[in-house]
Design an enzyme around this catalytic site. Sequence first.
Site, PDB file in Angstrom:
ATOM      1  N   HIS A 146       0.475  -0.952  -0.069  1.00 50.22           N
ATOM      2  CA  HIS A 146       0.850  -0.635  -0.159  1.00 50.22           C
ATOM      3  C   HIS A 146       1.035   1.237  -0.216  1.00 50.22           C
ATOM      4  O   HIS A 146       0.437   2.055  -0.481  1.00 50.22           O
ATOM      5  CB  HIS A 146      -1.074  -0.184   0.930  1.00 50.22           C
ATOM      6  CG  HIS A 146      -1.714   0.948   1.110  1.00 50.22           C
ATOM      7  ND1 HIS A 146      -2.428   1.605   1.125  1.00 50.22           N
ATOM      8  CD2 HIS A 146      -1.450   2.071   2.016  1.00 50.22           C
ATOM      9  CE1 HIS A 146      -3.532   2.602   0.819  1.00 50.22           C
ATOM     10  NE2 HIS A 146      -2.553   3.189   1.795  1.00 50.22           N
ATOM     11  N   GLU A 147       1.711   1.328   1.106  1.00 49.04           N
ATOM     12  CA  GLU A 147       2.841   2.744   0.863  1.00 49.04           C
ATOM     13  C   GLU A 147       4.023   2.373  -0.183  1.00 49.04           C
ATOM     14  O   GLU A 147       4.440   3.868  -1.092  1.00 49.04           O
ATOM     15  CB  GLU A 147       3.668   2.563   2.076  1.00 49.04           C
ATOM     16  CG  GLU A 147       3.020   2.452   3.491  1.00 49.04           C
ATOM     17  CD  GLU A 147       1.510   3.668   3.668  1.00 49.04           C
ATOM     18  OE1 GLU A 147       2.551   4.774   3.174  1.00 49.04           O
ATOM     19  OE2 GLU A 147       0.912   3.326   4.083  1.00 49.04           O
ATOM     20  N   HIS A 150       1.549   4.707  -2.805  1.00 52.46           N
ATOM     21  CA  HIS A 150       1.050   6.049  -2.940  1.00 52.46           C
ATOM     22  C   HIS A 150       2.774   6.835  -3.762  1.00 52.46           C
ATOM     23  O   HIS A 150       2.866   7.201  -4.444  1.00 52.46           O
ATOM     24  CB  HIS A 150       1.627   6.547  -0.993  1.00 52.46           C
ATOM     25  CG  HIS A 150       0.036   5.989  -0.776  1.00 52.46           C
ATOM     26  ND1 HIS A 150      -0.874   6.663  -1.277  1.00 52.46           N
ATOM     27  CD2 HIS A 150      -0.279   5.583   0.111  1.00 52.46           C
ATOM     28  CE1 HIS A 150      -2.092   6.359  -0.366  1.00 52.46           C
ATOM     29  NE2 HIS A 150      -1.846   5.486   0.879  1.00 52.46           N
ATOM     30  N   GLU A 204      -5.777   7.121  -1.280  1.00 52.57           N
ATOM     31  CA  GLU A 204      -5.654   5.455  -0.529  1.00 52.57           C
ATOM     32  C   GLU A 204      -6.292   4.463  -1.358  1.00 52.57           C
ATOM     33  O   GLU A 204      -5.828   3.214  -1.177  1.00 52.57           O
ATOM     34  CB  GLU A 204      -7.380   6.064   0.795  1.00 52.57           C
ATOM     35  CG  GLU A 204      -6.162   6.522   1.844  1.00 52.57           C
ATOM     36  CD  GLU A 204      -5.467   6.606   2.344  1.00 52.57           C
ATOM     37  OE1 GLU A 204      -4.470   5.010   2.596  1.00 52.57           O
ATOM     38  OE2 GLU A 204      -3.577   6.975   2.355  1.00 52.57           O
TER      39      GLU A 204
END
Length: 275
Positions: A146-147, A150, A204
């Site tokens: 997930h990070e 980004h 997100e």
Amino acid sequence: MAISLARAVPVWLLCGIAVACATVQTTAPGTVGVDRKQTVSPLVNRDALNKQAASQYRQVVNTAEQKKALNVDHVQTERVRRIAARLTPTVAAFRPDAVGWHWEVNVLTSKEVNAWCMPGGKIAVYSGLIDQLKITDDELAAVMGHEIAHALREHAWERASQAMNAQIGLTVIGIALGASGSTMDMAGMAYQAMFALPNSREQETEADRIGVELAARAGYDPRAAISLWDKMGRLAGNSQPQWLSTHPSQASRQKDLAVYSAKVMPLYEQATERR
């Protein structure tokens, strides 16, 4: 008051902002199909932003080292770096150039339940995330994926562009309306409610979807993202309503993750067969 102000200015304000913007496609859509074109401002220097992020990362790492809070638990650090080593080659599915980033992974000793990835592949995982959630490798891969997403999507560049445009727009409002400080505060709140928060939730969701694909391609069970948010929900307890949050609500997030983790299960099965 905020509603009437928003009605009074949106056409000329948003048109004025749009003139200063360009659309970019930072990543390929991947199997999960993240194909939204992003709006960025030429007033935000991308290279300067990335250099600033790298400088901030060095400051964080150096401070942690001075406090003897950097990579203290060698077993924990090796575990996080091992997962990262499996995740980072999979970024080629979204950005072939990102494979060549100067990836760096560190574990910071802190009770904070957090992790992040700065532009260019600078990853930090907080020990509190691992310890308090009793996190599994599959769940940790979901967080890190997930990070990383980004960073791949360059959401920081996009957010900086939004902030720049907001500042310009609110300044124009103030000049045009001779606005008082309280009126400007309400204008800022209107912007947050109508634009900034929804955009953050969109980012997100993109990171969630790309993250489960990265995890699946690396041979980690993408369904672990759902159990991860079960744990996060129990830890967080009651949370604020979705419309006032920069993150999707837990229920909507888990529903979306269930759909997209199922979509990438064939990638996970192929990866586990190869290992």
